[in-house]
Design a protein around this motif. Sequence first.
Motif, PDB file in Angstrom:
ATOM      1  N   ARG A 101       0.816  -1.225   0.000  1.00 44.20           N
ATOM      2  CA  ARG A 101       0.000   0.000   0.000  1.00 44.20           C
ATOM      3  C   ARG A 101       0.846   1.270   0.000  1.00 44.20           C
ATOM      4  NH1 ARG A 101      -2.345  -3.915   3.191  1.00 44.20           N
ATOM      5  NH2 ARG A 101      -4.527  -4.407   2.745  1.00 44.20           N
ATOM      6  N   ARG A 102       2.159   1.121   0.055  1.00 43.79           N
ATOM      7  CA  ARG A 102       3.068   2.274  -0.030  1.00 43.79           C
ATOM      8  C   ARG A 102       4.026   2.038  -1.183  1.00 43.79           C
ATOM      9  NH1 ARG A 102       4.697   3.218   6.358  1.00 43.79           N
ATOM     10  NH2 ARG A 102       2.548   3.214   7.134  1.00 43.79           N
ATOM     11  N   PHE A 103       4.261   3.113  -1.921  1.00 39.69           N
ATOM     12  CA  PHE A 103       5.048   2.991  -3.135  1.00 39.69           C
ATOM     13  C   PHE A 103       6.130   4.060  -3.157  1.00 39.69           C
ATOM     14  CE2 PHE A 103       0.569   1.879  -3.944  1.00 39.69           C
ATOM     15  CZ  PHE A 103       0.717   0.531  -4.234  1.00 39.69           C
ATOM     16  N   THR A 104       7.236   3.745  -3.798  1.00 36.45           N
ATOM     17  CA  THR A 104       8.261   4.750  -4.027  1.00 36.45           C
ATOM     18  C   THR A 104       7.842   5.598  -5.241  1.00 36.45           C
ATOM     19  OG1 THR A 104       9.608   3.543  -5.623  1.00 36.45           O
ATOM     20  CG2 THR A 104       9.943   3.010  -3.289  1.00 36.45           C
ATOM     21  N   SER A 105       8.643   6.616  -5.537  1.00 31.44           N
ATOM     22  CA  SER A 105       8.318   7.463  -6.700  1.00 31.44           C
ATOM     23  C   SER A 105       8.900   6.899  -7.992  1.00 31.44           C
ATOM     24  CB  SER A 105       8.841   8.878  -6.463  1.00 31.44           C
ATOM     25  OG  SER A 105      10.241   8.838  -6.249  1.00 31.44           O
ATOM     26  N   GLU A 106       9.545   5.759  -7.926  1.00 33.93           N
ATOM     27  CA  GLU A 106      10.146   5.159  -9.133  1.00 33.93           C
ATOM     28  C   GLU A 106       9.062   4.798 -10.144  1.00 33.93           C
ATOM     29  OE1 GLU A 106      13.550   2.215  -8.063  1.00 33.93           O
ATOM     30  OE2 GLU A 106      12.182   2.296  -6.355  1.00 33.93           O
ATOM     31  N   PRO A 107       9.393   4.911 -11.412  1.00 28.70           N
ATOM     32  CA  PRO A 107       8.384   4.636 -12.437  1.00 28.70           C
ATOM     33  C   PRO A 107       8.108   3.144 -12.620  1.00 28.70           C
ATOM     34  CG  PRO A 107      10.486   5.153 -13.475  1.00 28.70           C
ATOM     35  CD  PRO A 107      10.686   5.364 -11.990  1.00 28.70           C
ATOM     36  N   VAL A 108       6.990   2.870 -13.234  1.00 32.28           N
ATOM     37  CA  VAL A 108       6.623   1.522 -13.682  1.00 32.28           C
ATOM     38  C   VAL A 108       6.540   1.593 -15.205  1.00 32.28           C
ATOM     39  CG1 VAL A 108       4.826  -0.238 -13.672  1.00 32.28           C
ATOM     40  CG2 VAL A 108       5.371   1.006 -11.561  1.00 32.28           C
ATOM     41  N   ALA A 109       7.255   0.711 -15.867  1.00 25.47           N
ATOM     42  CA  ALA A 109       7.320   0.767 -17.332  1.00 25.47           C
ATOM     43  C   ALA A 109       6.059   0.190 -17.965  1.00 25.47           C
ATOM     44  CB  ALA A 109       8.540   0.001 -17.833  1.00 25.47           C
ATOM     45  N   ASP A 110       5.744   0.686 -19.140  1.00 25.20           N
ATOM     46  CA  ASP A 110       4.622   0.123 -19.893  1.00 25.20           C
ATOM     47  C   ASP A 110       4.744  -1.394 -20.031  1.00 25.20           C
ATOM     48  OD1 ASP A 110       3.449   2.569 -20.266  1.00 25.20           O
ATOM     49  OD2 ASP A 110       3.666   2.597 -22.447  1.00 25.20           O
ATOM     50  N   GLY A 111       5.951  -1.867 -20.259  1.00 23.88           N
ATOM     51  CA  GLY A 111       6.144  -3.303 -20.446  1.00 23.88           C
ATOM     52  C   GLY A 111       5.752  -4.106 -19.216  1.00 23.88           C
ATOM     53  N   GLU A 112       5.969  -3.517 -18.057  1.00 20.46           N
ATOM     54  CA  GLU A 112       5.577  -4.200 -16.818  1.00 20.46           C
ATOM     55  C   GLU A 112       4.054  -4.236 -16.679  1.00 20.46           C
ATOM     56  OE1 GLU A 112       9.212  -3.353 -13.779  1.00 20.46           O
ATOM     57  OE2 GLU A 112       8.175  -1.562 -14.524  1.00 20.46           O
ATOM     58  N   VAL A 113       3.420  -3.138 -17.004  1.00 19.48           N
ATOM     59  CA  VAL A 113       1.949  -3.109 -16.955  1.00 19.48           C
ATOM     60  C   VAL A 113       1.379  -4.089 -17.977  1.00 19.48           C
ATOM     61  CG1 VAL A 113      -0.097  -1.662 -17.166  1.00 19.48           C
ATOM     62  CG2 VAL A 113       2.001  -0.704 -16.189  1.00 19.48           C
ATOM     63  N   LEU A 114       1.980  -4.127 -19.144  1.00 20.71           N
ATOM     64  CA  LEU A 114       1.509  -5.063 -20.176  1.00 20.71           C
ATOM     65  C   LEU A 114       1.661  -6.507 -19.724  1.00 20.71           C
ATOM     66  CD1 LEU A 114       2.813  -3.278 -23.406  1.00 20.71           C
ATOM     67  CD2 LEU A 114       0.417  -3.775 -22.850  1.00 20.71           C
ATOM     68  N   ALA A 115       2.744  -6.808 -19.015  1.00 23.96           N
ATOM     69  CA  ALA A 115       2.926  -8.177 -18.511  1.00 23.96           C
ATOM     70  C   ALA A 115       1.834  -8.524 -17.508  1.00 23.96           C
ATOM     71  CB  ALA A 115       4.310  -8.329 -17.881  1.00 23.96           C
ATOM     72  N   MET A 116       1.454  -7.553 -16.686  1.00 23.68           N
ATOM     73  CA  MET A 116       0.338  -7.794 -15.758  1.00 23.68           C
ATOM     74  C   MET A 116      -0.962  -8.037 -16.514  1.00 23.68           C
ATOM     75  SD  MET A 116       0.901  -4.954 -12.718  1.00 23.68           S
ATOM     76  CE  MET A 116      -0.684  -5.396 -11.977  1.00 23.68           C
ATOM     77  N   LEU A 117      -1.237  -7.187 -17.496  1.00 18.34           N
ATOM     78  CA  LEU A 117      -2.477  -7.332 -18.265  1.00 18.34           C
ATOM     79  C   LEU A 117      -2.505  -8.668 -19.005  1.00 18.34           C
ATOM     80  CD1 LEU A 117      -2.577  -3.700 -19.700  1.00 18.34           C
ATOM     81  CD2 LEU A 117      -4.121  -4.622 -17.946  1.00 18.34           C
ATOM     82  N   GLU A 118      -1.360  -9.065 -19.530  1.00 19.27           N
ATOM     83  CA  GLU A 118      -1.263 -10.360 -20.207  1.00 19.27           C
ATOM     84  C   GLU A 118      -1.608 -11.493 -19.250  1.00 19.27           C
ATOM     85  OE1 GLU A 118      -1.249 -10.180 -23.831  1.00 19.27           O
ATOM     86  OE2 GLU A 118      -0.147 -12.009 -23.310  1.00 19.27           O
TER      87      GLU A 118
END
Lengths: 177, 177
Positions: A17-34
């Motif tokens: 529930r706590r996150f750093t300010s580091e980015p999340v790449a599109d490729g990572e989101v796509l892997a989740m969606l996949e």
Amino acid sequence: MSANPILDAVKARRSIRRFTSEPVADGEVLAMLEAGRWAPSGQNNQPWRFLVVRADDPRQEVLAGLTKYGAIVRAARVLVCVFLDKERCYSPAKDQQGAGACLQNMLLAAHSLGLGAVWLGEIINQEPRVTTALGLDPSRLELAAVLAVGRPGQKGASTREALADLMLEPFGGDHAG
Amino acid sequence: MSANPILDAVKARRSIRRFTSEPVADGEVLAMLEAGRWAPSGQNNQPWRFLVVRADDPRQEVLAGLTKYGAIVRAARVLVCVFLDKERCYSPAKDQQGAGACLQNMLLAAHSLGLGAVWLGEIINQEPRVTTALGLDPSRLELAAVLAVGRPGQKGASTREALADLMLEPFGGDHAG
């Protein structure tokens, strides 16, 4: 830990529930969606539909204002909104179960990628307002849950009931049938 | 295939409806149940309850008679029946989603152990008869699904919609936000 990465991931994954300010790449989101896409569903009806809201999207604040967990929504780098497509649904129980399988696949995928995520369910109490506020058609789509995702800013901790307390009768002799 | 065993398992897992006569060990069933136990649930209410029916148990035939997929039930070496404990439930949508996450954890666990399994949902259409026929209290318990499990006797095959067709708006530029 076992030598089985699936069993390990299932047991090691925690709500983050706590996150750093580091980015999340599109490729990572796509892997989740996949991963979500490959969930099982009743009659393989695949009722899930996805909307990704990033931290630079004004809709993040819209979502934050519709849940008591607004602070988590605001801290997330990515929000994966999972809807049920009512035109694909055929059974309330089975379609929601399918959504749950889809969400769990995505949570396990996030964990496997070193991301942190939490399944936000309280926000669906504000349906159909959430769907409408996102500019989507609530006669067609129903929000199932939102996953808040980012780089983990905490370790996370949780507990579960003992397996014996979940069994409706004792199990675990030594026979192999 | 990626180098990520979680993503690989999610994509490679298939419904298996034919089984060999080889046994399934208690330890394998326990690993599945452990995976189910660690699923997430709304308010961590863990509404799932488990009943394991083996091929030498007369209840296998009882279950087979209550679904049009009786042949699969009879062929399975193990049936993992997942119930919702109504005293633990708090939201129809979220409790069914939790059951779905639990079921998916167990399916992935089975896959990781080299077992084959299929999620049987049609049988819940015969609720509360199924719960009653198993000698359980339908005022307390509601069948969510049955997993039929054994050693794979087929490869399994399935398809999914293209991800683009599941997205409510295009996703996948090249920015990392």
